[in-house]
Motif scaffolding. Structure first.
Motif, PDB file in Angstrom:
ATOM      1  N   TYR A   1      -0.541  -4.369  -1.225  1.00  0.00           N
ATOM      2  CA  TYR A   1      -1.949  -4.093  -0.958  1.00  0.00           C
ATOM      3  C   TYR A   1      -2.097  -3.242   0.287  1.00  0.00           C
ATOM      4  O   TYR A   1      -1.192  -3.176   1.114  1.00  0.00           O
ATOM      5  CB  TYR A   1      -2.735  -5.396  -0.805  1.00  0.00           C
ATOM      6  N   GLY A   2      -3.230  -2.585   0.396  1.00  0.00           N
ATOM      7  CA  GLY A   2      -3.510  -1.736   1.548  1.00  0.00           C
ATOM      8  C   GLY A   2      -4.952  -1.291   1.493  1.00  0.00           C
ATOM      9  O   GLY A   2      -5.645  -1.485   0.494  1.00  0.00           O
ATOM     10  N   LEU A   3      -5.408  -0.691   2.596  1.00  0.00           N
ATOM     11  CA  LEU A   3      -6.797  -0.229   2.641  1.00  0.00           C
ATOM     12  C   LEU A   3      -6.999   0.931   1.670  1.00  0.00           C
ATOM     13  O   LEU A   3      -6.145   1.805   1.562  1.00  0.00           O
ATOM     14  CB  LEU A   3      -7.140   0.236   4.053  1.00  0.00           C
ATOM     15  N   SER A   4      -8.148   0.938   0.984  1.00  0.00           N
ATOM     16  CA  SER A   4      -8.440   2.057   0.083  1.00  0.00           C
ATOM     17  C   SER A   4      -8.654   3.313   0.893  1.00  0.00           C
ATOM     18  O   SER A   4      -8.256   4.402   0.511  1.00  0.00           O
ATOM     19  CB  SER A   4      -9.718   1.838  -0.718  1.00  0.00           C
TER      20      SER A   4
ATOM     21  N   ASN B   1      -6.987  -1.875  -1.800  1.00  0.00           N
ATOM     22  CA  ASN B   1      -6.339  -1.693  -3.089  1.00  0.00           C
ATOM     23  C   ASN B   1      -5.201  -2.694  -3.204  1.00  0.00           C
ATOM     24  O   ASN B   1      -4.596  -3.048  -2.197  1.00  0.00           O
ATOM     25  CB  ASN B   1      -5.714  -0.310  -3.197  1.00  0.00           C
ATOM     26  N   GLY B   2      -4.949  -3.078  -4.387  1.00  0.00           N
ATOM     27  CA  GLY B   2      -3.792  -3.953  -4.584  1.00  0.00           C
ATOM     28  C   GLY B   2      -3.074  -3.572  -5.857  1.00  0.00           C
ATOM     29  O   GLY B   2      -3.654  -2.976  -6.767  1.00  0.00           O
ATOM     30  N   THR B   3      -1.779  -3.859  -5.904  1.00  0.00           N
ATOM     31  CA  THR B   3      -1.043  -3.701  -7.160  1.00  0.00           C
ATOM     32  C   THR B   3      -0.253  -4.974  -7.421  1.00  0.00           C
ATOM     33  O   THR B   3       0.176  -5.652  -6.495  1.00  0.00           O
ATOM     34  CB  THR B   3      -0.032  -2.534  -7.128  1.00  0.00           C
TER      35      THR B   3
END
Lengths: 138, 378
Positions: A28-31, A42-44
């Motif tokens: 995950y990380g900031l969009s 965002n996440g995957t």
């Protein structure tokens, strides 16, 4: 116990996300890196092995409002997925159907949510659910 | 444009370090990875910060910076091409997409969830996990559990931290009369950076474990730098519960390295006095083998019955901080109640045998199981 303020907490999570957690099955990380309130993420999730989700990468978006981490984030799947806890029209993860969102605790993180969703995919009841073609989005 | 070094982590736990300019595209990045990882560009799927990286974008777009980690998943086509496959009603003119679709490979994610528990969970899990699932699994497989633990970076770090902490070393030594007898040399050894790197390198540990099991228990003197000094005789408190008065043959008498060892056996009749240590002057080759023994004996059925010489509980006891002394007043059945129950659940029903094994291992279930499975133990 002192309370970690929202921003510190999210900064911590951001750092962890950038350095990469575990084996990358969840990420995950900031969009938007300029988002100083760190609200949109965002996440995957990489589909767990030996399930219909194997080798698929699911994209999600997570929103941490000002109540986070006292309140849970809202979570949407971007990639289409057939899971009982996911609204099939909008891709929203129904908080009532995912236990970590339903009974949110302050020490839960975005990682907690993503890992639990991944576990949900591997759940014997769900791992063989027919899935929409990979790459389709909500 | 700044050059950055990014760590690429694969799903099989391999890591590559790639240095690249941030103005380069993801495709360039993938090519750089392909050189190092032998994974074709087409099969790479890269994830950073919750996003799947698209070939045409530059690394800047994703704000990838120095020291960050990008995850790589092998398999199938990358997401961009697989998206076209969703248009199933289209005429199937893009044959390339078709072929890549059919050649999709499966990449299982081994142990993905195992690591979630973290280092301590893994340590704890060993107690039940290694033998719990299949009591004899350890004898057939080369101890996958141990391997995973050794590879776990958290464990490696933990080991190193512990060894670097002088108070921990002090504590460990003071808790174990055997270790404290070795005294200064051990301390010196523990603080030796070479030795520390040894201990925190899973490769070395594994190799040593393998070698150890191959060579039986000849001790491999000099395996560790500075370990030669450790081969001073120390007393090994072996418990002896033979009710008969005939001197039982010491299980380690076959050991070729200790010809000069004298064995005195104390006949015991009451279980309460079981813990009388039989003076057994065996050279304690290296205390760390005790720890490694766990890995070594697991895949070695033919190990000579000299095993009791290395007491795994020594180390496990040290880690757990279990006091090894002044416990003999409490009857063993009571003292090891929990452990006995565990053993029972695992299918070891002979209570007397269980108690004996536990006593020899100071209540360490894991080590006790190893004894129980040892054919020479009776």
């Amino acid at each position: 116990m002192t309370k970690v303020p929202r921003n510190f907490r999210l900064l911590e999570e951001l750092e962890k996300g950038e350095k990469g957690i575990g084996d990358g099955t969840c990420s995950y990380g900031l969009s938007n890196g300029d988002d100083i309130y760190m609200s949109y993420w965002n996440g995957t999730i990489i589909g767990p092995g030996h399930t219909i989700h194997e080798n698929r990468i699911y994209s999600l978006k997570l929103h941490c409002d000002e109540n986070y981490p006292d309140g849970p984030p809202t979570v949407h799947f971007i990639s289409r997925i057939n899971l009982p806890c996911v609204n099939q029209q909008t891709g929203k993860v129904e908080p009532s159907k995912l236990s970590c969102l339903a009974s949110w605790k302050r020490n839960y993180t975005l990682e907690t949510v993503l890992t639990e969703l991944r576990r949900e995919m591997a759940n014997p009841h769900n791992k063989k659910l027919p899935q929409p073609p990979e790459g389709s989005i909500f | 444009m700044p050059e950055i070094t990014v760590t690429v982590k694969c799903s099989n736990d391999q890591k590559y370090s790639v240095t690249i300019d941030t103005s380069k595209t993801v495709l360039d990045f993938k090519k750089a990875i392909a050189e190092k990882s032998e994974t074709e560009v087409e099969k790479q799927r890269l994830i950073f910060s919750g996003r799947v990286l698209k070939d045409i974008d530059t690394l800047e777009t994703y704000k990838i910076a120095d020291g960050h980690t990008v995850h790589m998943v092998r398999g199938q086509t990358n997401r961009d091409t697989s998206q076209t496959s969703t248009a199933q009603t289209q005429p199937r003119s893009p044959t390339t997409t078709e072929s890549t679709q059919t050649t999709q490979t499966t990449t299982p994610q081994p142990g993905a969830d195992l690591f979630g528990a973290g280092a301590f969970g893994a340590f704890g899990g060993l107690n039940q996990g290694q033998f719990g699932a299949n009591p004899f699994g350890g004898l057939q497989n080369p101890n996958p559990m141990m391997e995973q633990i050794l590879q776990n970076p958290a464990v490696m770090q933990y080991m190193q931290q512990m060894l670097q902490d002088p108070t921990f070393v002090e504590n460990m030594i003071s808790l174990n009369p055997q270790l404290s007898q070795i005294g200064p040399q051990l301390r010196q050894m523990m603080q030796d950076p070479v030795f520390q790197s040894f201990m925190s390198n899973p490769e070395t540990l594994r190799n040593m474990a393998a070698m150890h099991s191959m060579m039986g228990s000849t001790g491999l003197p000099g395996m560790f730098p500075g370990a030669q000094g450790i081969t001073t005789p120390t007393t090994n408190p072996t418990t002896n519960t033979n009710p008969s008065t005939n001197p039982s043959t010491n299980p380690s008498s076959e050991d070729t390295t200790n010809n000069t060892r004298s064995t005195t056996d104390t006949p015991n009749t009451t279980p309460a006095s079981n813990t009388t240590p039989a003076p057994n002057t065996t050279p304690l080759n290296n205390p760390l083998f005790n720890f490694l023994n766990l890995a070594g004996t697991g895949n070695n059925q033919t190990q000579p019955p000299a095993m009791p010489q290395f007491d795994p509980s020594l180390f496990w006891g040290a880690f757990g901080g279990m006091p090894q002394t002044q416990t003999s007043q409490i009857p063993p059945e009571e003292r090891y109640q929990v452990q006995l129950q565990q053993l029972n659940e695992m299918g070891f029903y002979d209570a007397q045998r269980n108690i004996r094994a536990l006593q020899m291992c100071s209540g360490n279930v894991n080590a006790a199981i190893e004894r129980l499975l040892d054919p020479s133990f009776n």
